[in-house]
Design a protein around this motif. Sequence first.
Motif: not given
Length: 325
Positions: A269-288
């Motif tokens: 995530x930090x590869x992107x500059x601060x701002x507003x984003x939608x992150x699509x994530x697998x249910x197996x990865x969301x806790x990570x």
Amino acid sequence: MKKGNISIFVPHNGCPQQCSFCNQKTITGQAYQPTAKDVDEAVQKALRKKGYEFEIAFFGGSFTAIDRAYMTELLDAAEPYVKSGAVKGIRISTRPDYIDDEILTLLKAKGVTAIELGAQSMDDEVLSANMRGHTAEDVVNASKLIKSYGFELGLQMMTGLYLDTDEKDIETARKIIELKPATVRIYPTVVLKGTYLEELYDGKIYRPPAVDDAAALCTKLLPMFEEEKIKVIRLGLHSSEEIKKNMVAGAFHPAFGEIVQSRFMLNKVLEYPPGSYEIFVSPKTVSKLKGNQKRNVYFLMENGYNIKYTVTDKVAEDELKIVRM
């Protein structure tokens, strides 16, 4: 079929050194010396579980440095299970300066299949300062000899030791990779009561890295091993009540491996500059992605990120799709 270890701890028996970080009773949670009967009972109990492929693992000390008759007694108890095929093999851990042709011939005859060496560092200054009693060259020579006999080689490294730096740890990882082990364990340093490191810590001479610092370093180390197809089978000390009770300082967390995986997600995530984003994530990865106790969520909020989390099966595990809103 799941893989499992039948762990037999032989605490500190035979070790010629008192390394700066070592309080073996605390690490293993015991000082009892196991017998052949204990080995037999542990194996019989484990074999009641179905669906597992087991190895017998002698850990907790310097196995090849213990009294030879005692070592042989333990191996004799384990050997029949290897020969019968009930277990896959025997794994031991030991010091690099207690490996030679004679001992490897004996281990081979008794059914040992994998040997892990406590390398800890490949920097001689760090090894000396932490009273390891061996050199980096000893690690190289022992590793090559072990592989020449056909054993699976495992190497253990520690990060954040006295006089260590992140740069030295990265160089240690490079030198370990050159030896081409099958497996690696990474143990960030934990200061325990009754150790030399505790004296250095109390004297304000040494400060071990904290959990977050150690995790940040491990996010650099892990890809180095993964790129070379070297399996990292452990990150951080096993959690136990003894560790929690005797820890003075350092990078101990019962879910350290999860924190490292979470740090990988945060870095994406930090590869992107601060701002507003939608992150699509697998249910197996969301806790990570969100981190232990949502620490990543709060970190991102505090640093100017407005995130909408969308859980979907359309994104592969451990991948993120990040879209600016």
